[in-house]
Scaffold this active site. Sequence first.
Site, mmCIF file in Angstrom:
data_model
loop_
_atom_site.group_PDB
_atom_site.id
_atom_site.type_symbol
_atom_site.label_atom_id
_atom_site.label_comp_id
_atom_site.label_asym_id
_atom_site.label_seq_id
_atom_site.Cartn_x
_atom_site.Cartn_y
_atom_site.Cartn_z
ATOM 1 N N HIS A 100 86.438 56.401 73.099
ATOM 2 C CA HIS A 100 85.275 55.549 72.819
ATOM 3 C C HIS A 100 84.043 56.432 73.041
ATOM 4 O O HIS A 100 84.074 57.331 73.898
ATOM 5 C CB HIS A 100 85.137 54.397 73.812
ATOM 6 C CG HIS A 100 86.285 53.448 73.889
ATOM 7 N ND1 HIS A 100 87.398 53.696 74.644
ATOM 8 C CD2 HIS A 100 86.459 52.215 73.348
ATOM 9 C CE1 HIS A 100 88.224 52.667 74.542
ATOM 10 N NE2 HIS A 100 87.693 51.763 73.772
ATOM 11 N N ASP A 140 83.152 56.971 76.649
ATOM 12 C CA ASP A 140 84.099 57.731 77.484
ATOM 13 C C ASP A 140 83.650 59.181 77.627
ATOM 14 O O ASP A 140 83.905 59.820 78.646
ATOM 15 C CB ASP A 140 85.506 57.787 76.865
ATOM 16 C CG ASP A 140 86.076 56.424 76.580
ATOM 17 O OD1 ASP A 140 85.696 55.473 77.270
ATOM 18 O OD2 ASP A 140 86.912 56.320 75.658
ATOM 19 N N GLU A 156 92.395 46.497 65.534
ATOM 20 C CA GLU A 156 93.383 46.388 66.619
ATOM 21 C C GLU A 156 93.402 44.964 67.161
ATOM 22 O O GLU A 156 92.520 44.560 67.923
ATOM 23 C CB GLU A 156 93.013 47.384 67.730
ATOM 24 C CG GLU A 156 94.019 47.384 68.861
ATOM 25 C CD GLU A 156 93.648 48.356 69.970
ATOM 26 O OE1 GLU A 156 93.098 49.439 69.691
ATOM 27 O OE2 GLU A 156 93.906 48.007 71.135
ATOM 28 N N GLU A 198 98.947 47.464 69.294
ATOM 29 C CA GLU A 198 99.219 47.809 70.692
ATOM 30 C C GLU A 198 100.326 46.920 71.235
ATOM 31 O O GLU A 198 100.273 45.696 71.121
ATOM 32 C CB GLU A 198 97.947 47.652 71.528
ATOM 33 C CG GLU A 198 98.229 47.948 72.988
ATOM 34 C CD GLU A 198 97.000 47.982 73.870
ATOM 35 O OE1 GLU A 198 95.947 48.456 73.433
ATOM 36 O OE2 GLU A 198 97.131 47.535 75.025
ATOM 37 N N ASP A 253 99.102 51.766 69.463
ATOM 38 C CA ASP A 253 98.724 52.049 70.844
ATOM 39 C C ASP A 253 99.982 51.860 71.683
ATOM 40 O O ASP A 253 100.426 50.738 71.933
ATOM 41 C CB ASP A 253 97.569 51.156 71.304
ATOM 42 C CG ASP A 253 96.223 51.804 71.011
ATOM 43 O OD1 ASP A 253 96.202 52.873 70.362
ATOM 44 O OD2 ASP A 253 95.186 51.258 71.435
ATOM 45 N N ASP A 307 98.462 47.704 80.397
ATOM 46 C CA ASP A 307 98.392 49.055 79.813
ATOM 47 C C ASP A 307 99.255 50.075 80.546
ATOM 48 O O ASP A 307 98.767 51.126 80.989
ATOM 49 C CB ASP A 307 96.934 49.565 79.781
ATOM 50 C CG ASP A 307 96.094 48.881 78.712
ATOM 51 O OD1 ASP A 307 96.671 48.272 77.800
ATOM 52 O OD2 ASP A 307 94.852 48.977 78.797
ATOM 53 N N ASP A 366 97.589 54.379 74.930
ATOM 54 C CA ASP A 366 96.539 53.558 75.538
ATOM 55 C C ASP A 366 97.154 52.992 76.824
ATOM 56 O O ASP A 366 97.493 51.808 76.913
ATOM 57 C CB ASP A 366 96.097 52.449 74.580
ATOM 58 C CG ASP A 366 94.858 51.742 75.088
ATOM 59 O OD1 ASP A 366 94.435 52.025 76.224
ATOM 60 O OD2 ASP A 366 94.303 50.911 74.347
HETATM 61 C C1 XLS Z 1 91.630 47.062 75.053
HETATM 62 C C2 XLS Z 1 91.891 47.883 73.904
HETATM 63 C C3 XLS Z 1 90.973 49.066 73.706
HETATM 64 C C4 XLS Z 1 91.074 49.614 72.314
HETATM 65 C C5 XLS Z 1 89.961 50.516 71.925
HETATM 66 O O1 XLS Z 1 92.436 46.233 75.458
HETATM 67 O O2 XLS Z 1 93.229 48.278 73.972
HETATM 68 O O3 XLS Z 1 91.196 50.060 74.651
HETATM 69 O O4 XLS Z 1 92.277 50.285 72.093
HETATM 70 O O5 XLS Z 1 88.725 49.952 72.127
HETATM 71 CA CA CA Z 2 94.347 49.631 72.615
HETATM 72 CA CA CA Z 3 95.113 47.168 75.997
#
Ligand code: XLS
Ligand code: CA
Ligand code: CA
Length: 438
Positions: A99, A102, A230, A266, A294, A307, A337
Site C-alpha cells: 500500500h 506502507d 478484492e 483472499e 491473497d 491473516d 497477505d
Molecule cells: C484487508 C485486505 C487488505 C488488502 C489490500 O483485509 O486484505 O490488506 O489486501 O488493501
Molecule cells: Ca488481502
Molecule cells: Ca485480510
Amino acid sequence: MAYFESVSKIQYEGPTSKNALAFKFYNPEEIIGDRTMEEWLRFGVAYWHTFTYDGTDPFGHGNMIRPWNHLKGMELAKARVEAAFEFFEKLNAPFFCFHDVDIAPEGETLRETNKNLDEIVDMIEDYMKTSKTKLLWNTANMFTHPRFVHGAATSCNADVFAFSAAKVKKGLEVAKRLGAENYVFWGGREGYESLLNTDMGLEQDNLARFFQMAVDYAKEIGFSGQFLIEPKPKEPTKHQYDFDVATGIAFLKKYNLDPYFKFNIEANHATLAGHTFEHELRVARINGMLGSVDANQGDPLLGWDTDEFPTDLNATTLAMYEIIKNGGLGKGGLNFDAKVRRGSFEPEDLFRAHIAGMDSFAVGLKVAHKLIEDHVLDDFIANRYRSYNEGIGKEIIQGKADFKTLEEHVLDMKEFKNESGRVEELRALVNQYLLTAF
Ligand code: XLS
Ligand code: CA
Ligand code: CA
C-alpha cells in the site's frame, strides 16, 4: 548493512531436511506439467505485514523485534526498503506488494505525502534494477486515516472522494513506474454501518464512477497492468459492498465495468463470507475473472480476519486445483497477505512463516497437478453428469427442450434413479494423493 544477519539464502533441501530455514517442498526449478514451480506459484511478500506491522493488537502495544525499530520517519522508510530487498533475495521471492502508506510516511498534505512517496519509489526503482523481485501489485490505503471514517469512493463527503481519486491517480503512476503487474482495489471502508444514515444507491453509483475514472486514467497514462477487486464481506464496515466474488461480478456487470476487472481472492475473506476458499476461486474461474490470490488462512474458531500464513494442505491443494484448471494466474500471483502471530516476534519468524506458506502451496501444487493428470475428479464428475450427454438431457443442453416437452418426459415417470455423490470417498481420495505425492 545486513538486517537479517543470522539468515543466509534459503535453499531447497527436500522433504527430510531438519533445517527450519530451508524449503522442504518448494523447489523453484522443479517442473510440474508445462512450467516450473516458481512460474506456477508466483509468490509475493506483503510489505505491510512483513516490514510495517509491529504486532499491535486491540489489547497490546507493538512487540515485534525488528532491526529498524529505533528509526523514525523517512529514515525508517528507507531502512525498511533496504531490509525488504535483503529479505526478498534471501527468500528468493519473485514478487512483492504494498500500500502507499506502507512504504513512505504521510505528510500534512497529499503534496507532502507524494513527495515522500517519490523519494522512496526512486529508491525501490533503483533496487529493482538489480533484483529479480518484481511488483505484483500496489494499492492505495483508503481506510486507516480518520478522513476515511465514512468510506473513500463511497464517502458522503465529496472532498474525501476527490482525495481518494488523487491517491489512486498517484498509485497508478507508481504502478506504471515500477512495472506493477496488477493494481488492487480492496473496499476498505466502502460499505456501511446503518441504512438509517445511508444512501446506498448513490454510494454504489459513486463507487462505479470511481472505478471508471481509474480505468480511464490507466489508459491515459498507458498503465497496462490488470485491475483487481478484492472482495471481503465485513470488517471494517459491517456491510461491505464487495461482499464476495458473486456480489462483485453483479456490481461490475451492472455498471459495465466487467471487461476491465478481475478478482484478487483472499482465503480468509472467503471464509468470513461463509464460503470456502475454493468456492470463491471457482466462482471467479468459471466467469473468467480469476486474477490473483491473497494466500493466507483464517482461524475457524475466530470470527475475524486473522491473516495467518497458509499451512492447511487440504486448502492449498483445492486452491491450486482451481488455479491449474484456470491455466495459472496469468499476471496474478500468490501474495502472502499474512502476518506472523503476536507470539512469533523474532525477525527469523518472518522467514519461518514464509517458508511454511511456500512449502504448503508447493505441496498443494504437486498434489492438485497429480489429481488433474490422473483425471480423478474430472472422470468422476463427467460420469455424474452423463445424463446430459443423451436423450432429454442432451435436448436441454442444446436448447431443444421446453416446459411442454419436459412435462411429457416425466408425466408418467414413476422412478427417478439417482446415484450416490460419494463425497466421503472423494475426500479420502484427496487424502490418499496428499499422503503419496512425495
Ligand atoms: C484487508 C485486505 C487488505 C488488502 C489490500 O483485509 O486484505 O490488506 O489486501 O488493501
Ligand atoms: Ca488481502
Ligand atoms: Ca485480510
